[in-house]
Design a protein around this motif. Structure first.
Motif, PDB file in Angstrom:
ATOM      1  N   ARG A 140       9.640   6.371 -22.988  1.00 37.05           N
ATOM      2  CA  ARG A 140       8.296   6.470 -22.411  1.00 37.05           C
ATOM      3  C   ARG A 140       8.224   5.726 -21.071  1.00 37.05           C
ATOM      4  NH1 ARG A 140       7.081   5.912 -27.969  1.00 37.05           N
ATOM      5  NH2 ARG A 140       5.987   7.767 -28.807  1.00 37.05           N
ATOM      6  N   ASP A 144       7.584   7.394 -17.313  1.00 39.20           N
ATOM      7  CA  ASP A 144       6.561   6.874 -16.404  1.00 39.20           C
ATOM      8  C   ASP A 144       7.177   6.543 -15.046  1.00 39.20           C
ATOM      9  OD1 ASP A 144       3.848   5.875 -15.862  1.00 39.20           O
ATOM     10  OD2 ASP A 144       4.809   3.908 -15.807  1.00 39.20           O
ATOM     11  N   ASN A 149       4.278  12.141 -17.570  1.00 37.02           N
ATOM     12  CA  ASN A 149       3.339  11.563 -18.521  1.00 37.02           C
ATOM     13  C   ASN A 149       4.085  11.153 -19.789  1.00 37.02           C
ATOM     14  OD1 ASN A 149       1.272  10.946 -20.299  1.00 37.02           O
ATOM     15  ND2 ASN A 149      -0.041  12.634 -19.616  1.00 37.02           N
ATOM     16  N   GLU A 151       3.054  10.558 -22.587  1.00 39.30           N
ATOM     17  CA  GLU A 151       2.492  11.191 -23.780  1.00 39.30           C
ATOM     18  C   GLU A 151       3.125  12.555 -24.058  1.00 39.30           C
ATOM     19  OE1 GLU A 151      -1.698  11.393 -23.280  1.00 39.30           O
ATOM     20  OE2 GLU A 151      -1.971   9.207 -23.166  1.00 39.30           O
ATOM     21  N   HIS A 152       3.885  13.082 -23.090  1.00 38.67           N
ATOM     22  CA  HIS A 152       4.517  14.389 -23.251  1.00 38.67           C
ATOM     23  C   HIS A 152       5.925  14.279 -23.846  1.00 38.67           C
ATOM     24  CE1 HIS A 152       1.776  16.032 -19.786  1.00 38.67           C
ATOM     25  NE2 HIS A 152       1.114  15.801 -20.919  1.00 38.67           N
TER      26      HIS A 152
END
Length: 339
Positions: A140, A144, A149, A151-152
């Motif tokens: 993650r 970033d 993202n 969250e993807h």
């Protein structure tokens, strides 16, 4: 004080591919000489650009360095080890510090794996981090960093655009914080606006992690903006090598001069002094390359000597190397050739 050793040293690298001529082929099978006696080095944190037209052997050179393709001859010294001679276990350790960004952002990602699985795969292979939760947290952060993202993380490659997929490939390459990344035309399949974003991202990551790049491309304007030094390749041979400012402002080899005559140069005085050089004919077949200098069949200033003896790579100016019997600064004397 001893000279600092380069991170990567390629010495007389060669790669030949056998040609399948069918059932009735003679025993003397022909070979494609994709890479022939290529030598260069890359220092820690340096970006080395390798340019040339399609089919000249750029990508094969990169794949031989990673030993994705086994070289036919020569040495690839990385971190003091000859990659071509490493056993399977030692090669795996070497690849921890040497990663690859592939040319096609569509074909280089497994469509059956999520983005999280793709980016974390190097961590799994090399036993980095203990649990899957730790790896996913790290992925993650990587997403970033490369502008995606976090969250993807559970999405699949087909849900992303070409530029986003290439960012996934960059995140995967940086997952292990390698010392060298081979960038095999990483922006050639992207729109111009996305190319700039990816190039800026690579520059920012290099500043942060001190990673060295072998940047393979056919677009000289792209290489100009990211490279410290540039080498020009033609039909498996290196023609010229220098820092990018010298190469772009004062090329010595006729092939380099022809390539750069079509590239806009920021300096208007240099640009005004240049005339477009149109090369005669097409590149010869690598199955049956010309004798002597491989460029002599298209060279505007070729002589009989050029077809008989292969010119060595010699230093024509401090830090500037060229393989040509008649090397002179731009502009060359003529722009036509009689075959």
């Amino acid at each position: 004080m001893a000279d600092k050793q380069p991170l990567l040293q390629v010495e007389h690298l060669c790669k030949e591919f056998p040609v399948d001529s069918g059932v009735f082929a003679s025993r003397m099978a022909k070979k494609v000489s994709a890479v022939d006696d290529v030598s260069f080095s890359i220092d820690v944190g340096e970006t080395f650009g390798l340019v040339g037209e399609s089919g000249c052997g750029k990508s094969t050179t990169g794949r031989c360095i990673m030993r994705l393709t086994a070289p036919t001859g020569g040495k690839v010294i990385f971190n003091g080890q000859d990659v071509a001679q490493l056993k399977k276990k030692d090669l795996k350790h070497a690849r921890h510090d040497m990663q690859y960004i592939f040319q096609d952002p569509y074909a280089s990602l497994n469509p059956r794996m999520t983005i999280g699985e793709i980016v974390s795969e190097p961590l799994v292979i090399h036993g980095e981090m203990g649990s899957n939760e730790e790896r996913m947290d790290y992925v993650r952060k990587l997403l970033d960093i490369v502008g995606l993202n976090p969250e993807h993380i559970n999405r699949y490659p087909h849900e992303f655009s070409g530029g986003q997929r290439q960012r996934v490939g960059i995140a995967r390459a940086f997952a292990l914080h390698p010392k060298l990344i081979i960038c095999d035309e990483p922006v050639s399949a992207l729109d111009v606006s996305i190319q700039a974003q990816v190039l800026n991202l690579l520059g920012e990551l290099q500043k942060e992690y001190g990673t060295a790049y072998l940047f393979i491309a056919h677009d000289l304007s792209v290489v100009q903006h990211i490279s410290d030094r540039v080498a020009v390749m033609y039909l498996g041979n290196l023609m010229e090598q220098s820092d990018w400012r010298t190469l772009y402002s004062e090329p010595y080899h006729p092939y380099t001069q022809a390539l750069l005559s079509a590239v806009p140069i920021p300096n208007p005085d240099i640009q005004k002094s240049r005339e477009r050089i149109i090369l005669a004919g097409d590149p010869p077949s690598p199955i049956d390359p010309p004798t002597g200098c491989r460029f002599h069949t298209r060279c505007p200033i070729a002589t009989a000597e050029c077809s008989q003896k292969k010119p060595p790579m010699e230093e024509v100016a401090p830090g500037h190397f060229c393989a040509c019997w008649h090397a002179e600064p731009f502009p060359i004397k003529g722009t036509s050739i009689k075959l």
